[in-house]
Design an enzyme around this catalytic site. Structure first.
Site, mmCIF file in Angstrom:
data_model
loop_
_atom_site.group_PDB
_atom_site.id
_atom_site.type_symbol
_atom_site.label_atom_id
_atom_site.label_comp_id
_atom_site.label_asym_id
_atom_site.label_seq_id
_atom_site.Cartn_x
_atom_site.Cartn_y
_atom_site.Cartn_z
ATOM 1 N N ASP A 125 114.948 68.444 41.762
ATOM 2 C CA ASP A 125 116.033 69.421 41.898
ATOM 3 C C ASP A 125 116.333 69.689 43.381
ATOM 4 O OD1 ASP A 125 116.049 69.652 39.177
ATOM 5 O OD2 ASP A 125 114.863 71.494 39.132
HETATM 6 N N1 URA Z 1 110.863 70.120 36.930
HETATM 7 C C1 URA Z 1 111.800 70.937 37.462
HETATM 8 O O1 URA Z 1 112.130 71.968 36.893
HETATM 9 N N2 URA Z 1 112.371 70.568 38.631
HETATM 10 C C2 URA Z 1 112.027 69.451 39.319
HETATM 11 O O2 URA Z 1 112.575 69.178 40.390
HETATM 12 C C3 URA Z 1 111.050 68.609 38.751
HETATM 13 C C4 URA Z 1 110.468 68.974 37.558
#
Ligand code: URA
Length: 260
Positions: A125
């Site tokens: 993310d």
């Molecule tokens: N889970 C999430 O919520 N975000 C990430 O970036 C990776 C795994």
């Protein structure tokens, strides 16, 4: 001898004029593009055993060849791409994409002369940090992402409310994600301190860890990926820094990961 082959043999056409396809192509189509020769002119060339792929004489014009195959004609290399594998320590505020109108991407962080043809093997993310893998080897990245490969991804997570054994049990049971209509696979949660835990996941559903903690009313305040399968994030890489994977890492990524 076909026209393009003559130009190649005489040195008029150069190896670097040849652009290896990024996908799989039929051998005769590839040769006719590279040698600027009609496919019918290539038949006697193939029949005479003048073309080899990865060192083996090939007469089958329909053979599928890929970007990393070594194709030679009359013993001269026509084209072969090199496989590239990179790790990057992704900083927060960078998009897991190869291009973006608004934000810096992970690709922008790689050395400029190394970006050509690379794609992302997995995402994080926007505000997540840590290990990202990039490659031009689609077979490798596909294998990484296949559920049957069963790679563990290891994250260090901070949350805003105190963790409990109920969280450990909930992660281990898995959770129903109504949007995807799936039950998540068992995940491993190890509490390190009141607000910090290590999480191991097999999957990578959209915002998976945030959604899983969200079920017990917790907000993830920091999420950092430490490892993908057998590849650990190099602790000497500062946020935004990258390096090529070693051979051991390229192959070792599929090795079983030791228990936490
Ligand atoms: N889970 C999430 O919520 N975000 C990430 O970036 C990776 C795994």
């Amino acid at each position: 001898m076909a026209i393009g082959l003559e130009r190649f043999a005489s040195g008029e056409l150069h190896d670097y004029d040849c652009v290896m396809p990024s996908r799989y192509h039929r051998l005769d189509r590839f040769l006719s593009q590279q040698l600027q020769t009609s496919r019918s002119d290539l038949r006697p060339v193939l029949a005479a055993g003048r073309v080899s792929v990865n060192g083996e004489v090939v007469r089958d014009r329909q053979l599928r060849i890929g970007p990393f195959d070594r194709v030679e004609c009359d013993g001269r290399l026509l084209a072969q791409q090199t496989r590239h594998y990179w790790m990057l320590n992704k900083p927060a505020g960078v998009v897991s994409a190869t291009r973006d109108e608004q934000h810096m991407t992970v690709m922008d962080l790689l050395p400029e002369d190394q970006r050509q043809g690379l794609h992302l093997a997995g995402r994080l993310d926007f505000n997540s940090t840590g290990l990202m893998l990039l490659t031009n080897d689609g077979v490798w990245s596909r294998r990484l992402s296949l559920p049957e490969t069963g790679l563990w991804k290891h994250y260090r997570v901070r949350v805003d409310k105190a963790l409990s054994e109920a969280d450990v049990a909930a992660f281990a049971r898995g959770m129903w994600f109504d949007f995807e209509k799936i039950h998540t696979q068992p995940a491993r949660l190890v509490i390190r301190s009141a607000f910090e835990a290590d999480v191991w996941l097999h999957e990578g559903k959209y915002h998976q860890i945030k959604r899983m903690f969200g079920r017990s009313g917790k907000t993830v305040t920091a999420l950092h990926r430490l490892a993908v399968g057998g590849i650990q994030l190099d602790a000497t890489l500062a946020p935004g820094e990258s390096r090529a994977l070693t051979k051991a890492e390229q192959h070792g990524v599929f090795d079983a990961v030791p228990e936490a």
